[in-house]
Design a protein around this motif. Structure first.
Motif, short mmCIF file in Angstrom:
data_model
loop_
_atom_site.label_atom_id
_atom_site.label_comp_id
_atom_site.label_asym_id
_atom_site.label_seq_id
_atom_site.Cartn_x
_atom_site.Cartn_y
_atom_site.Cartn_z
N ARG A 28 61.52 25.95 61.11
CA ARG A 28 61.63 25.34 59.78
C ARG A 28 62.54 24.11 59.89
NH1 ARG A 28 62.43 31.00 56.26
NH2 ARG A 28 60.70 32.05 57.32
N ILE A 41 66.37 26.55 62.73
CA ILE A 41 66.10 25.52 61.73
C ILE A 41 66.68 24.19 62.20
CG2 ILE A 41 66.59 24.76 59.37
CD1 ILE A 41 66.59 27.65 58.50
N TYR A 72 64.80 20.91 57.54
CA TYR A 72 65.25 20.14 56.37
C TYR A 72 65.03 18.68 56.72
CZ TYR A 72 68.53 17.67 53.34
OH TYR A 72 69.11 16.79 52.48
N LEU A 109 64.67 27.03 52.35
CA LEU A 109 64.48 27.19 53.78
C LEU A 109 64.46 28.66 54.19
CD1 LEU A 109 66.83 24.39 55.12
CD2 LEU A 109 64.37 24.53 55.56
#
Length: 286
Positions: free
Chosen positions: A65, A3, A67, A169
């Motif tokens: 993924r 991530i 943020y 997430l």
């Protein structure tokens, strides 16, 4: 699964990174100054600036993924780069003012138009903003000078914002959702100052000043305090215009001042209080 956390050295971003690390997730953190990041050693820290989309392209290599910290001007370009790199899920930091209809959000629009799974996290006012504007006078004089002594406001702990973002997430079932993230109830400035004093174990005085004087004091601090003075003190609306009649419309405030259930529904625990936040940041005020 790896991530990417953008805005990784911000108040929310650091909490996102820490939670992902504790969950055993492989994390890459994007920052403009890796040498000063101060992130956990197991985090891969890379250089990049969301304001310059070309600089962030290498950071998406191998990322599943992300943020996304909001930078309105380049959101479409950054989202396009992420999608081309194979990112499948994005959780963006937005604002409760979008829920209230005060403005639209270019970052939300960009991720919704992409082919990625998306979740919007829309926090109300950050409790940590009071650290940025009050800490200098609390540390130096044990005093807060501000208007609006007893007007209630809705604030949220940055750890709760991060908790919702991390759930979206890591877990399935959040695609296409917009979460409005608030604290557990309204709190006045006077109550906030009392909570800071209690966390320090010392008296912190509250000194009522006019909006104009508060703006002078905030502008003199520079940084976040100066940049946000007009918005926080009601001299400007979210779009940057002067408010009609000297304040926000009543229907806008009603949305921004209600308790939303999203934190507890997503994380399984109620949102943290301002008193808890003050205890978490007592050393910063001391």
């Amino acid at each position: 699964m790896k991530i990417l956390v953008t805005g990784a050295t911000g108040f929310v971003g650091r909490n996102v990174v820490d939670r992902l690390v504790r969950a055993g997730t492989e994390v890459r953190a994007l920052t403009r100054n890796p040498a000063a990041a101060g992130l956990p050693p197991q985090v891969e820290v890379v250089r990049g600036d969301l304001a310059e989309p070309g600089s962030v392209a290498p950071a998406f290599d191998g990322i599943d993924r992300m943020y996304l910290f909001p930078v309105d001007e380049t959101a479409r370009e950054v989202v396009a780069v992420a999608e081309r790199a194979g990112v499948r899920r994005v959780v963006d930091l937005s604002a409760a003012s979008v829920t209230a209809g005060l403005h639209t959000n270019p970052v939300e629009e960009a991720v919704e138009e992409s082919g990625m799974e998306w979740t919007h996290v829309r926090p109300c006012g950050f409790m940590v903003n009071t650290l940025q504007i009050w800490a200098p006078s609390v540390r130096a004089e044990r005093v807060v000078r501000y208007p609006f002594a007893d007007e209630p406001t809705m604030l949220v702990h940055e750890a709760d914002i991060a908790a919702v973002a991390v759930a979206a997430l890591l877990q399935d079932g959040h695609h296409g959702r917009a979460y409005t993230v608030t604290g557990p109830g309204l709190v006045s400035v006077r109550e906030q100052v009392a909570a800071i004093g209690a966390a320090l174990g010392e008296e912190v005085r509250y000194e009522e000043v006019t909006r104009e004087r508060a703006r002078e004091l905030m502008r003199a601090q520079g940084g976040f305090a100066a940049e946000s003075a007009d918005l926080m003190l009601g001299f400007a609306e979210y779009g940057g215009d002067a408010p009609e009649g000297g304040g926000y419309a009543e229907q806008d405030w009603s949305t921004l001042m209600r308790v939303w259930p999203d934190v507890e529904q997503v994380t399984g625990r109620p949102p943290r209080t301002y008193a808890e936040w003050a205890r978490d940041h007592a050393a910063d005020f001391r």
